[in-house]
Write a protein that holds these residues in place. Structure first.
Motif, short mmCIF file in Angstrom:
data_model
loop_
_atom_site.label_atom_id
_atom_site.label_comp_id
_atom_site.label_asym_id
_atom_site.label_seq_id
_atom_site.Cartn_x
_atom_site.Cartn_y
_atom_site.Cartn_z
N THR A 41 -8.40 0.74 0.18
CA THR A 41 -8.94 0.33 1.49
C THR A 41 -8.18 -0.90 1.97
O THR A 41 -7.60 -1.64 1.16
CB THR A 41 -10.44 0.00 1.39
N ASN A 42 -8.20 -1.14 3.28
CA ASN A 42 -7.38 -2.22 3.81
C ASN A 42 -7.99 -3.61 3.67
O ASN A 42 -7.48 -4.59 4.22
CB ASN A 42 -6.98 -1.95 5.27
N ASP A 43 -9.07 -3.71 2.90
CA ASP A 43 -9.56 -5.04 2.54
C ASP A 43 -9.01 -5.47 1.17
O ASP A 43 -9.36 -6.52 0.65
CB ASP A 43 -11.09 -5.11 2.55
N GLN A 44 -8.13 -4.64 0.61
CA GLN A 44 -7.43 -4.99 -0.61
C GLN A 44 -6.02 -5.45 -0.26
O GLN A 44 -5.52 -5.19 0.84
CB GLN A 44 -7.37 -3.76 -1.54
N LEU A 45 -5.38 -6.15 -1.19
CA LEU A 45 -4.00 -6.60 -1.01
C LEU A 45 -3.10 -5.77 -1.91
O LEU A 45 -3.34 -5.67 -3.12
CB LEU A 45 -3.87 -8.08 -1.36
N ILE A 46 -2.06 -5.18 -1.31
CA ILE A 46 -1.07 -4.43 -2.07
C ILE A 46 0.14 -5.33 -2.32
O ILE A 46 0.69 -5.92 -1.38
CB ILE A 46 -0.61 -3.17 -1.30
N ILE A 47 0.55 -5.44 -3.58
CA ILE A 47 1.77 -6.16 -3.92
C ILE A 47 2.69 -5.20 -4.67
O ILE A 47 2.30 -4.62 -5.68
CB ILE A 47 1.48 -7.39 -4.81
N SER A 48 3.90 -5.03 -4.14
CA SER A 48 4.86 -4.13 -4.78
C SER A 48 5.95 -4.93 -5.49
O SER A 48 6.49 -5.88 -4.94
CB SER A 48 5.52 -3.23 -3.73
N ILE A 49 6.23 -4.52 -6.72
CA ILE A 49 7.39 -5.07 -7.43
C ILE A 49 8.43 -3.96 -7.65
O ILE A 49 9.27 -4.05 -8.53
CB ILE A 49 7.00 -5.73 -8.77
N ILE A 50 8.34 -2.92 -6.81
CA ILE A 50 9.21 -1.75 -6.94
C ILE A 50 10.49 -1.97 -6.13
O ILE A 50 10.44 -2.16 -4.91
CB ILE A 50 8.50 -0.48 -6.45
N ALA A 51 11.62 -1.94 -6.78
CA ALA A 51 12.90 -2.18 -6.11
C ALA A 51 13.22 -1.05 -5.13
O ALA A 51 13.02 0.13 -5.42
CB ALA A 51 14.02 -2.29 -7.14
N GLY A 52 13.69 -1.43 -3.95
CA GLY A 52 14.23 -0.47 -3.00
C GLY A 52 13.22 0.28 -2.16
O GLY A 52 13.61 1.17 -1.41
N VAL A 53 11.95 -0.06 -2.25
CA VAL A 53 10.93 0.64 -1.47
C VAL A 53 10.35 -0.33 -0.44
O VAL A 53 9.77 -1.36 -0.81
CB VAL A 53 9.82 1.22 -2.36
N SER A 54 10.48 -0.01 0.84
CA SER A 54 10.16 -0.94 1.91
C SER A 54 8.66 -1.04 2.17
O SER A 54 7.87 -0.16 1.81
CB SER A 54 10.85 -0.52 3.20
N ILE A 55 8.29 -2.12 2.84
CA ILE A 55 6.91 -2.30 3.30
C ILE A 55 6.53 -1.17 4.25
O ILE A 55 5.41 -0.66 4.20
CB ILE A 55 6.76 -3.68 3.97
N ASP A 56 7.45 -0.77 5.11
CA ASP A 56 7.17 0.32 6.06
C ASP A 56 6.81 1.62 5.34
O ASP A 56 5.97 2.38 5.80
CB ASP A 56 8.37 0.54 6.97
N PHE A 57 7.47 1.89 4.23
CA PHE A 57 7.15 3.09 3.46
C PHE A 57 5.69 3.06 3.00
O PHE A 57 4.96 4.03 3.15
CB PHE A 57 8.08 3.23 2.26
N PHE A 58 5.28 1.93 2.43
CA PHE A 58 3.90 1.82 1.96
C PHE A 58 2.92 1.88 3.13
O PHE A 58 1.86 2.50 3.03
CB PHE A 58 3.70 0.52 1.17
N ALA A 59 3.29 1.24 4.23
CA ALA A 59 2.41 1.23 5.40
C ALA A 59 2.17 2.64 5.92
O ALA A 59 1.07 2.98 6.39
CB ALA A 59 3.00 0.35 6.50
N GLU A 60 3.19 3.48 5.84
CA GLU A 60 3.07 4.85 6.32
C GLU A 60 2.18 5.71 5.42
O GLU A 60 1.51 6.64 5.89
CB GLU A 60 4.45 5.48 6.43
N HIS A 61 2.13 5.38 4.14
CA HIS A 61 1.42 6.22 3.18
C HIS A 61 0.09 5.64 2.72
O HIS A 61 -0.59 6.27 1.89
CB HIS A 61 2.32 6.48 1.96
#
Length: 282
Positions: free
Chosen positions: A93-113
């Motif tokens: 849910t969007n009241d959680q914070l997502i933190i990515s440590i995955i190389a090469g994967v953009s914020i836009d990619f996560f935002a779309e999915h």
């Protein structure tokens, strides 16, 4: 009340970087083990080792895993990111914070999915996180608040230093500090090989090289002098250091380093293209 008193942090992925962060959080008493949860796709040995070694919670029951979760750290390999996101999307849910440590994967990619208006932070730590000396860079998405950023900085400060950058700068960060430890290991490898060839015992060579690296790093850390100036200060005319530096210049070492970093940056951009979203909505 501490910054993380009410946090439940969930790690998706149980590899070496996740372990380094967990170890740093506990060592620095950022939060207790009961507030740290982890899961992975199928590696029972790694998941059980994290649970046993650090007394954290580990499960593949997603209802239990994501119940009251406030921060989700994505720590899977890039090749597994789509499968992982598909598996957890309905629990986010969007009241959680997502933190990515995955190389090469953009914020836009996560935002779309992920759900709309999702707070997302993308990071680039390095492997020195294992000993608490990571140089981590972080970049925030459109819906990330100052409070989110403060928490992310505090979290990654447990494994080293933290620098805030723009997302596009993470490509350069990858080429400098993300891959940087390997460049220094390569240099140390060459120095050690030659020292042994000249007759030094391997253990003696290793000790001297490590201390030389530590001393040079501390000199750069303590002074405002540029690396060029520091090099010139220890390069006496007609001396041994000048002879060594001249050999490096004759073999175009600086050009090779520039090309090395450019290649890493280029590859980072190539990897991001593999996970390019169809829209930009972060």
């Amino acid at each position: 009340m501490t910054l993380f008193e009410k946090e439940k942090i969930v790690f998706i992925g149980a590899g070496s970087m996740a372990e380094s962060i967990i170890k740093g959080l506990l060592k620095n008493e950022i939060l207790p083990p009961g507030q740290i949860w982890a899961t992975n796709h199928s590696d029972d040995i790694k998941l059980n080792k994290l649970k046993t070694d650090y007394s954290i919670e580990a499960t593949r029951d997603y209802n239990e895993l994501f119940e009251n979760a406030t921060m989700i750290i994505l720590a899977v390999k890039p090749k597994d990111v789509r499968e992982s996101i598909d598996a957890i999307r309905s629990y986010i849910t969007n009241d959680q914070l997502i933190i990515s440590i995955i190389a090469g994967v953009s914020i836009d990619f996560f935002a779309e999915h992920l759900p709309d208006k999702m707070p997302i932070i993308r990071t680039m730590p390095n492997t020195s996180a294992a000993v608490g000396y990571s140089a981590t860079a972080i970049a925030k998405g459109s819906y990330t608040t100052d409070e989110h950023l403060i928490k992310a900085k505090e979290l990654f400060s447990a494994i080293g230093t933290v620098t805030t950058v723009e997302e596009d700068e993470l490509h350069t960060v990858t080429g400098i500090s993300g891959s940087g430890p390997a460049y220094l290991y390569y240099l140390a490898e060459a120095m050690e090989e030659k020292a042994i060839e000249f007759g030094l015992p391997q253990g003696t060579a290793r000790h001297l090289i490590i201390q030389t690296f530590l001393g040079a790093a501390e000199m750069m850390n303590r002074t405002e002098e540029s690396p060029r100036k520091l090099r010139q200060q220890v390069t006496s005319p007609k001396g041994t250091t000048e002879a060594g530096i001249q050999a490096l210049e004759d073999h175009h070492l600086k050009r090779a380093i520039h090309e090395c970093i450019s290649a890493a940056v280029h590859r980072s951009r190539e990897l991001e293209e593999l996970y390019k979203p169809s829209t930009k909505n972060n």
